[in-house]
Motif scaffolding. Structure first.
Motif, mmCIF file in Angstrom:
data_model
loop_
_atom_site.group_PDB
_atom_site.id
_atom_site.type_symbol
_atom_site.label_atom_id
_atom_site.label_comp_id
_atom_site.label_asym_id
_atom_site.label_seq_id
_atom_site.Cartn_x
_atom_site.Cartn_y
_atom_site.Cartn_z
ATOM 1 N N LEU A 1 4.381 10.504 -6.601
ATOM 2 C CA LEU A 1 5.386 10.883 -7.592
ATOM 3 C C LEU A 1 4.743 11.160 -8.947
ATOM 4 O O LEU A 1 5.086 12.138 -9.632
ATOM 5 N N ALA A 2 3.807 10.306 -9.359
ATOM 6 C CA ALA A 2 3.168 10.471 -10.663
ATOM 7 C C ALA A 2 2.349 11.758 -10.724
ATOM 8 O O ALA A 2 2.381 12.478 -11.729
ATOM 9 N N GLY B 1 -5.707 10.739 -2.873
ATOM 10 C CA GLY B 1 -4.875 9.541 -2.796
ATOM 11 C C GLY B 1 -3.415 9.885 -2.599
ATOM 12 O O GLY B 1 -3.031 11.048 -2.482
ATOM 13 N N GLY B 2 -2.582 8.865 -2.541
ATOM 14 C CA GLY B 2 -1.154 9.081 -2.358
ATOM 15 C C GLY B 2 -0.764 9.058 -0.892
ATOM 16 O O GLY B 2 -1.549 8.697 -0.007
ATOM 17 N N LEU B 3 0.466 9.454 -0.621
ATOM 18 C CA LEU B 3 1.007 9.367 0.731
ATOM 19 C C LEU B 3 0.268 10.277 1.706
ATOM 20 O O LEU B 3 0.034 9.904 2.862
ATOM 21 N N GLY B 4 -0.064 11.484 1.275
ATOM 22 C CA GLY B 4 -0.765 12.404 2.174
ATOM 23 C C GLY B 4 -2.097 11.853 2.641
ATOM 24 O O GLY B 4 -2.466 11.986 3.819
ATOM 25 N N LEU C 1 0.833 -1.204 0.000
ATOM 26 C CA LEU C 1 0.000 0.000 0.000
ATOM 27 C C LEU C 1 0.873 1.261 0.000
ATOM 28 O O LEU C 1 0.591 2.229 -0.711
ATOM 29 N N THR C 2 1.953 1.228 0.778
ATOM 30 C CA THR C 2 2.867 2.379 0.841
ATOM 31 C C THR C 2 3.560 2.604 -0.492
ATOM 32 O O THR C 2 3.721 3.745 -0.940
ATOM 33 N N LEU C 3 3.963 1.517 -1.148
ATOM 34 C CA LEU C 3 4.609 1.634 -2.463
ATOM 35 C C LEU C 3 3.655 2.255 -3.477
ATOM 36 O O LEU C 3 4.039 3.146 -4.252
ATOM 37 N N ASP C 4 2.409 1.775 -3.482
ATOM 38 C CA ASP C 4 1.419 2.336 -4.405
ATOM 39 C C ASP C 4 1.186 3.821 -4.127
ATOM 40 O O ASP C 4 1.125 4.634 -5.063
#
Length: 527
Positions: free
Chosen positions: A54-55, A202-205, A45-48
């Motif tokens: 980044l994208a 979505g993403g890390l945040g 999940l963290t990698l995604d």
């Protein structure tokens, strides 16, 4: 006086700032750093989330550069002067138009586009591209205006069309500065992509926000380590590319001319361009943004509905707006004072160059490298963690108000300013310093009479530039309960008061314009 006033507005002199019951949560949060979540499912999940962040940043930066390049040319004085016509009116009109999207934070843009496109990756891309495109246009126009014009004037006097003269003279001279600024903008886009997660992009945040709300601190640290790794890799690779491509150091406030003593390797340039294209294609493929929504009839219907909901603005309770504007201004002043003091103090130990540098191994050099590494890591942590995440952490022990927001903004800007100031120290001309040293000056005298006068104008320019950005960022810490106009925006969003929301945004934009005008005049006086 302004600092004392800001401290008074923050309630420093009134007491009851600390929530004693929050220290247990702080202790749990810090202890969780020793045992981050490393289960296979959560690591996937963290990698995604990392790749998605980044994208978003890459795609948003791509569009912001495209917007900034075209708008930067059209908003530069030299372009209109090259046409040989009266340029003042269209130049001012374009500059004023670009100032509006630049003044609105990307989080507000994200909330606006959610109402138009729904929860689509397109929201995050556009929310980064539009305000950052306006910022890039401003910087690129300033770079063009400060580029030597002799070759351009020579071609124009020989009858060459203005566009052709521009393409063959000013653009090639200004391009290295623009490319260097793109690296800086990409780092900013990564932080903004993380911030946009708070609104569901979505993403890390997004994952950090969910884990914080559910008090799963082990997961928070895993995600924060991933964000630090992503920011650190971006910072390292951008520095490596600038070094190999012989680009000037990044500078959002004043242009620098490249040093062309050594031409960059053509093979390295080709490889870098190929990697950039691959990363761009991968980013668009990974997020799978639906660009067909631009011409869907439903999009136009939603846009019309949103415009009808927000117009006309509802001008009520001006006293509250003025009071919250004062809180916002006080928050930004406290944040920038803290960031400026901390950035100046940390910039010197973070700089890689010093007067006693030597290629031979010694204990002093080893200690110096350790000091530089620790300082740069601290600056990386400070700027990699988004402001609302810092604010949520400080709200553990501080009561809601502008103080936790000011501290969060100060820490985040400290990391950015400290890093940029360290580059200023690294780029100092050492010859005057060595002359002072040879004349018998002590280290403290060399610092006071050589280093400080040479660096302080640049330091002040960075501080003023970040003050403009800080005013915009007060919105996002307000959204998590840190006070100011951002708190009012949160209440208006939750109650669907769109007319009041537009009124608050107009006030915030006006405040941003005032700060932009003040800091712009001060920066102009420094040149």
């Amino acid at each position: 006086m302004l600092i004392v006033w800001s401290l008074q507005v923050a309630g420093i002199f009134q007491g009851d700032l600390i929530n004693e019951g929050g220290w247990s949560l702080v202790f749990r949060f810090l202890v969780a750093a020793l045992s981050p979540e490393i289960s296979p499912d959560f690591l996937l999940l963290t990698l995604d989330a990392t790749l998605k962040t980044l994208a978003y940043a890459v795609c948003g930066t791509f569009f912001s550069v495209a917007i900034g390049f075209v708008a930067g040319v059209l908003s530069s004085q030299v372009w209109w002067k090259s046409l040989g016509k009266v340029y003042k009116t269209p130049w001012l009109a374009i500059r004023a138009t670009l100032a509006i999207p630049r003044a609105i934070h990307e989080l507000i843009w994200g909330l606006f586009f959610i109402n138009i496109f729904g929860l689509d990756p397109l929201v995050a891309v556009l929310a980064i591209a539009i305000p950052f495109g306006a910022m890039t246009a401003k910087v690129f126009s300033e770079i063009l205006d400060e580029t030597p014009r002799e070759p351009l004037l020579a071609l124009l006097n020989n009858g060459v069309p203005p566009l052709s003269a521009f393409v063959y003279t000013l653009i090639p001279q200004a391009l290295p500065n623009l490319i260097s600024y793109i690296f800086y903008r990409l780092e900013c886009s990564i932080r903004s992509a993380a911030v946009l997660g708070i609104i569901g992009a979505g993403g890390l945040g997004y994952q950090i926000f969910l884990s914080l709300q559910s008090l799963r601190y082990e997961q928070v640290w895993t995600l924060m380590f991933a964000l630090l790794f992503l920011s650190g890799c971006t910072d390292f690779l951008s520095g490596l590319l600038r070094q190999h491509l012989k680009l000037p150091n990044r500078s959002p406030t004043f242009s620098q001319r490249p040093t062309p003593e050594v031409a960059p390797s053509s093979h390295f340039s080709t490889l870098s361009l190929l990697c950039a294209v691959i990363l761009l294609v991968f980013s668009f493929w990974y997020i799978k943004a639906d660009f067909t929504k631009f011409w869907e009839p439903r999009t136009a219907e939603r846009l019309v509905r949103v415009i009808q909901d927000v117009f006309p603005p509802q001008w009520i309770d001006l006293h509250q707006l003025l009071a919250l504007s004062a809180q916002t201004l006080a928050m930004s002043i406290l944040a920038m004072v803290g960031a400026a003091v901390g950035g100046i103090l940390l910039s010197f130990p973070a700089a890689r160059r010093n007067l006693e540098a030597s290629r031979q191994f010694s204990i002093d050099n080893l200690i110096s490298k350790i000091r530089i590494g620790i300082t740069r890591f601290l600056l990386l942590v400070a700027r990699a963690v988004p402001e609302p995440i810092w604010a949520l952490i400080f709200l553990f022990v501080l009561f809601p108000g502008i103080l936790p927001g000011a501290i969060a903004l100060a820490l985040h800007n400290l990391g950015i300013i400290g890093r940029l100031m360290a580059e200023v120290v690294e780029n100092l001309d050492r010859r005057p310093l060595l002359s002072l040293k040879a004349l018998g000056g002590s280290n403290s005298q060399v610092f006071l009479y050589g280093v400080l006068p040479a660096t302080f104008p640049h330091f002040l320019a960075y501080i003023l530039y970040r003050w403009e950005v800080c005013i915009r960022a007060t919105v996002i810490v307000g959204l998590v309960g840190a006070g100011g106009l951002g708190r009012l925006l949160t209440e208006q969003l939750s109650s669907f008061d769109y007319k009041g929301l537009l009124t608050t945004l107009i006030v915030l934009i006006g405040l941003t314009f005032v700060i932009d005008l003040i800091s712009g005049n001060l920066r102009e006086a420094l040149r």
